[in-house]
Each structure stands twice: as structure tokens, then as C-alpha cells.
Design a protein around this motif. Structure first.
Motif, PDB file in Angstrom:
ATOM      1  N   LEU A 112       0.813  -1.218   0.000  1.00 45.63           N
ATOM      2  CA  LEU A 112       0.000   0.000   0.000  1.00 45.63           C
ATOM      3  C   LEU A 112       0.851   1.275   0.000  1.00 45.63           C
ATOM      4  O   LEU A 112       0.355   2.360  -0.269  1.00 45.63           O
ATOM      5  CB  LEU A 112      -0.959  -0.002   1.192  1.00 45.63           C
ATOM      6  N   TYR A 139      -7.445  -6.946  -0.923  1.00 43.75           N
ATOM      7  CA  TYR A 139      -7.337  -5.505  -0.652  1.00 43.75           C
ATOM      8  C   TYR A 139      -6.461  -4.797  -1.669  1.00 43.75           C
ATOM      9  O   TYR A 139      -6.673  -3.626  -1.965  1.00 43.75           O
ATOM     10  CB  TYR A 139      -6.918  -5.206   0.797  1.00 43.75           C
ATOM     11  N   SER A 140      -5.480  -5.521  -2.252  1.00 45.02           N
ATOM     12  CA  SER A 140      -4.674  -4.912  -3.324  1.00 45.02           C
ATOM     13  C   SER A 140      -5.583  -4.583  -4.497  1.00 45.02           C
ATOM     14  O   SER A 140      -5.504  -3.490  -5.081  1.00 45.02           O
ATOM     15  CB  SER A 140      -3.571  -5.867  -3.793  1.00 45.02           C
ATOM     16  N   ALA A 166      -7.835  -1.712  -3.701  1.00 46.28           N
ATOM     17  CA  ALA A 166      -7.090  -0.445  -3.680  1.00 46.28           C
ATOM     18  C   ALA A 166      -6.925   0.128  -5.089  1.00 46.28           C
ATOM     19  O   ALA A 166      -7.242   1.294  -5.334  1.00 46.28           O
ATOM     20  CB  ALA A 166      -5.734  -0.648  -3.017  1.00 46.28           C
ATOM     21  N   VAL A 212      -1.188  -1.843  -8.141  1.00 45.30           N
ATOM     22  CA  VAL A 212      -1.340  -0.901  -7.022  1.00 45.30           C
ATOM     23  C   VAL A 212      -0.373   0.275  -7.184  1.00 45.30           C
ATOM     24  O   VAL A 212      -0.767   1.443  -7.083  1.00 45.30           O
ATOM     25  CB  VAL A 212      -1.105  -1.598  -5.653  1.00 45.30           C
ATOM     26  N   LEU A 214      -4.860   3.190   0.844  1.00 43.86           N
ATOM     27  CA  LEU A 214      -6.249   3.115   1.313  1.00 43.86           C
ATOM     28  C   LEU A 214      -6.658   4.369   2.090  1.00 43.86           C
ATOM     29  O   LEU A 214      -7.830   4.697   2.184  1.00 43.86           O
ATOM     30  CB  LEU A 214      -6.455   1.881   2.194  1.00 43.86           C
ATOM     31  N   ILE A 241     -14.062   0.767   1.203  1.00 43.11           N
ATOM     32  CA  ILE A 241     -12.808   1.140   1.872  1.00 43.11           C
ATOM     33  C   ILE A 241     -12.754   0.522   3.269  1.00 43.11           C
ATOM     34  O   ILE A 241     -11.717   0.038   3.717  1.00 43.11           O
ATOM     35  CB  ILE A 241     -12.666   2.688   1.944  1.00 43.11           C
TER      36      ILE A 241
END
Length: 454
Positions: A62, A203-204, A207, A290, A307, A317
Motif C-alpha cells: 500500500l 485488498y490490493s 485499492a 497498485v 487506502l 474502503i
């Protein structure tokens, strides 16, 4: 820390087809069957895949758009691609070296170091660096877990809730580890690790798709953010450390391979390498979109955690931040297990403590509490990444495997293997020197405005 392999290998290996004489006493066999790394050797190749994904795709992914904003388009993409290739190569070397001596397995990074550099020197070279990486990652993950929980709380609650200090969220995150750290070995955390690997991919993807959906921001700028040349150069160095941090799986790779069964006909390097390749494909799917999309959308205004830059849609989110929490719980465990192994080895083999639940309970809880306390004191996320990234990640990931390879296999001067290894060593050493400088500077800059236990 004694190299158990000198005494022959655990009885698991005899079942696995090695018929060498086992010269150890019953007590030593019992200790090896109790220690976290050598106690279970029945892992499948896909265990290696998700342990490696969990170890590699940290929350560092991230911060990649932020790293790219400090490196710039050209150098940034080059650094990302070169790092991916170099670390895959050094990981292959470690997988190959795991059983380079017939009938013997180097189950821990320091055991391979001792074989390459000698009993004492190997320990002095490898153990401090490996500990800095593993303990450093655990501290940074405490911060990440706390920040992601805080973000989840803030997004779900909106303005209707009272502000809660980050300190409390780090404590909530740590509470999970006071329970999970009592799982005995790497195989027993494979379920946690699988969940973590799935979460990292989730989550990648959230994002970069959420960023792409948002579209390029108004007045986006791709130039360097720092006003002065000095600032730009220091930020560049720090960003190199962020990238180094993103490829830290080497510190647990031999320990992961130690859990895979092995026979002379079917050595463990086959399934292990299969797992590593799958893991690296997943790493590429997580990292590149990302980094590139995040920087493309936000330019140099991107936050050090992508994020945090994204606020809408709120439910998505919030979910992504929860995924980060689950993933970081798994990552913490994968990195903590070799540390537990080292602590327990010293206590049981050197200080002659009796292997017991009580011993494990006290040592592991103390370790979790210590990492939690340090995280609460120093939650400077990106600066910590840059500092640790260069200081210890560069050697253990980029060039220590190459030095071991050169000293053990002695490839011919100017051969392809010789040249490749020296190029990796040169890149790794420059990374080790440059990135802590930038990381330390950003910690100092952030520390000016920071209040303890806020």
C-alpha cells in the motif's frame, strides 16, 4: 544457537526416506520434535505458496504508490521490476541450497549461514539481520494493524463517533496475537496464512480498482514533491527502502521449506519452488497495478498508505481496511514463528529449560507485548519502512544468498552465474547504504510533530 543438523536430522526425515545414522539422544530428538520449525514436516506445495504470499505481500504494497511518487515514473518502474527479478533469483538460490549437502537440511537461515561462513561467523552475520527483519516487520505490522482498524472504525462511524487514539487500536490488534502466537508451528498457522494470502490479493485489488474508478485527480502532478534537491534525494533513498521492504520473504523461506517432506528421489526443492513461483505471480498481480494505478491517479499527492487516500465508496474502503487487518494478523504470525524458534532453541538447548507449555506461554506473550509497546511508541509508518528496509532487508534478500552461493558453489570467474551474483551484490549493497539514510531523515522530520502515546 546450535546447528541441530550436525547431530543428524530429526526422525521425521528418516521416515521421509533419509537413512543416515541419527546420532542424537532421545532428549535431543524430543527437543527437535517440539521446536516450531522442525516439529512438523508434512506440508504440501500450496502451503509454501500461501506462506510465501503472506510473508511477501505485506502492507508494504500500500506504500508502493507513495514510493513511486518519490522515485518518479522511469526510475520507479525500473526499481520495481528489477527488485522483482533479483529477489526471485535469490529466492531460487535459497531453495536450491536448502539441501545442497546430501542427507542434510538447512532448516533455518542461520544454519545455511553457518555452513557458508563457519559456525560462529555464520551466526554473527545472519542472526542479527534476520532478527532485525522479523522483529522489525512485527513492529511495523502492529502499527499497520492498528492504523487499519482505526481507519475501519472512522469510515464506519463517520462523524457520529468519538475519536479513539491509535494506541488503543494497536492494543486491540495485539490481543489477537496473544491468542494466535500459541499455535505450535508453521503448519498449524497454515489456515491463518491462507486467509491472509486471500486478503492480500483482495485488498490490493480493491485499492487499485477503487483508485481507477475515482479517475485521475484534478491538478494531479507527477513531479517530485520535495521543494529542495536535498529533500528529493533523501526521499528517493527512503523510497528505495520501501521497495526493499516489499520483498522480505527470504527471511522465512528456509523455515517454510523445512516443513515440506523430502526424500532423495523427491527433494523438497521441487514442491517448494512450485509454491514460490505461484507466490511470485500473485506478488506481481498485487504490486504492479497498485503502484502504477495509485501513482497515476493521485500523482505526488498520494498518501503513504493508498487506502488512506481513498475515502469513497465508504463500505468498500472499510472492507479493504478490514482485509488488511486479517492479512497483517497472518503475516505477523509467519514472521514471528522463526523468532519463537530462535528464542525457544536458546532457552531449551543453551539454558537447559524443559520444553513445556508454560515456557512457551511466557516467552511468546512477552514477545507480543514487547512488539506492541514499541509500535505504540513509534508509529512512523513510512519512515520505519525505509529505515528497516535498507538496513536489514537488503542484505538478507538481495545479496546474502548471492554471497553464500559464490562461497559454496564457487562458479567460474566471468561465468553467467558469477556475473549475475556480483551484479545482485552491487545492487544490494548500494540499497543497504542509501535507503536507511532517507528513512532516518523522514523519521526525524515526522518526530518533530509527534506526541508520545497520542
Amino acid at each position: 544457537m546450535v546447528n541441530d543438523n550436525d547431530n543428524g536430522i530429526a526422525t521425521h526425515d528418516q521416515q521421509n526416506g533419509y537413512n543416515q545414522v541419527d546420532n542424537r539422544t532421545e532428549n535431543e530428538k524430543a527437543i527437535d520434535a517440539w521446536l516450531p520449525i522442525t516439529s512438523s514436516r508434512n506440508a504440501k506445495w500450496w502451503y509454501s505458496a500461501f506462506h510465501n504470499v503472506t510473508a511477501m505481500v505485506g502492507a508494504g504494497v500500500l506504500s508502493l504508490p507513495y514510493a513511486l511518487s518519490e522515485l518518479g515514473w522511469g526510475p520507479g518502474v525500473a526499481v520495481l521490476v528489477i527488485s522483482w527479478v533479483v529477489t526471485l533469483y535469490t529466492l531460487w538460490q535459497m531453495v536450491e541450497m536448502h539441501e545442497m549437502v546430501p542427507g542434510k537440511r538447512f532448516d533455518r537461515y542461520h544454519e545455511l549461514g553457518q555452513h557458508a561462513f563457519g559456525e560462529k561467523l555464520g551466526l554473527y552475520i545472519v542472526v542479527p539481520q534476520q532478527l532485525i527483519v522479523e522483529v522489525g516487520v512485527n513492529i511495523v505490522y502492529m502499527v499497520t494493524g492498528g492504523k487499519s482498524l482505526q481507519k475501519f472504525h472512522d469510515v464506519v462511524c463517520g462523524d457520529s463517533c468519538k475519536h479513539i487514539k491509535l494506541t488503543y487500536f494497536i492494543m486491540i490488534f495485539a490481543s489477537a496475537h496473544f491468542v494466535l502466537s500459541h499455535l505450535p508451528n508453521l503448519n498449524s498457522i497454515s489456515g491463518v496464512s491462507l486467509a491472509a494470502a486471500v486478503m492480500s490479493l483482495s485488498y490490493s485489488t480493491i485499492a487499485w480498482t477503487a483508485a481507477l474508478n475515482k479517475g485521475v485527480q484534478k491538478n494531479v502532478q507527477y513531479g517530485y514533491k520535495a521543494k529542495s534537491t536535498v529533500g528529493t534525494v533523501f526521499n528517493f533513498f527512503s523510497a528505495l527502502g520501501d521497495v526493499a521492504f516489499a520483498y522480505a520473504g527470504h527471511n522465512v523461506v528456509l523455515e517454510i521449506q523445512a516443513t515440506i517432506p523430502s526424500t532423495p528421489e523427491k527433494p523438497s526443492k521441487g514442491p517448494m519452488w512450485k509454491g514460490v513461483v505461484v507466490a511470485y505471480i500473485v506478488v506481481a498481480i498485487c504490486y504492479f497495478p497498485v503502484a502504477l494505478v495509485g501513482y497515476y491517479v493521485y500523482g505526488n499527492g498520494v498518501s503513504d498508505n493508498l487506502l488512506i487516500s481513498l475515502n469513497k465508496p465508504a463500505w468498500l474502503i472499510a472492507m479493504a481496511n478490514l482485509f488488511v487487518v486479517v492479512h497483517v494478523i497472518g503475516s505477523y504470525q509467519v514472521y514471528a514463528m522463526p523468532v519463537f524458534d530462535m528464542i525457544e532453541t536458546v532457552l531449551v538447548k543453551k539454558l537447559n529449560f524443559t520444553p513445556s507449555f508454560t515456557l512457551r506461554f511466557i516467552t511468546r506473550n512477552t514477545y507480543v507485548a514487547l512488539t506492541m509497546f514499541i509500535a505504540i511508541c513509534f508509529p512512523f509508518f513510512s519512515g520505519l519502512l525505509g529505515f528497516f528496509g535498507g538496513f536489514a532487508f537488503a542484505p538478507t534478500t538481495y545479496f546474502l544468498p548471492c554471497i553464500m552461493w559464490l562461497s559454496l558453489y564457487k562458479p567460474k570467474k566471468w561465468s553467467l552465474s558469477w556475473i549475475t551474483n556480483w551484479i545482485c551484490i552491487a545492487l544490494g549493497v548500494s540499497l543497504m547504504i542509501l535507503s536507511p539514510i532517507g528513512g532516518l531523515r523522514s523519521i526525524i522530520v515526522q518526530a518533530k510533530t509527534y506526541k508520545f502515546f497520542s
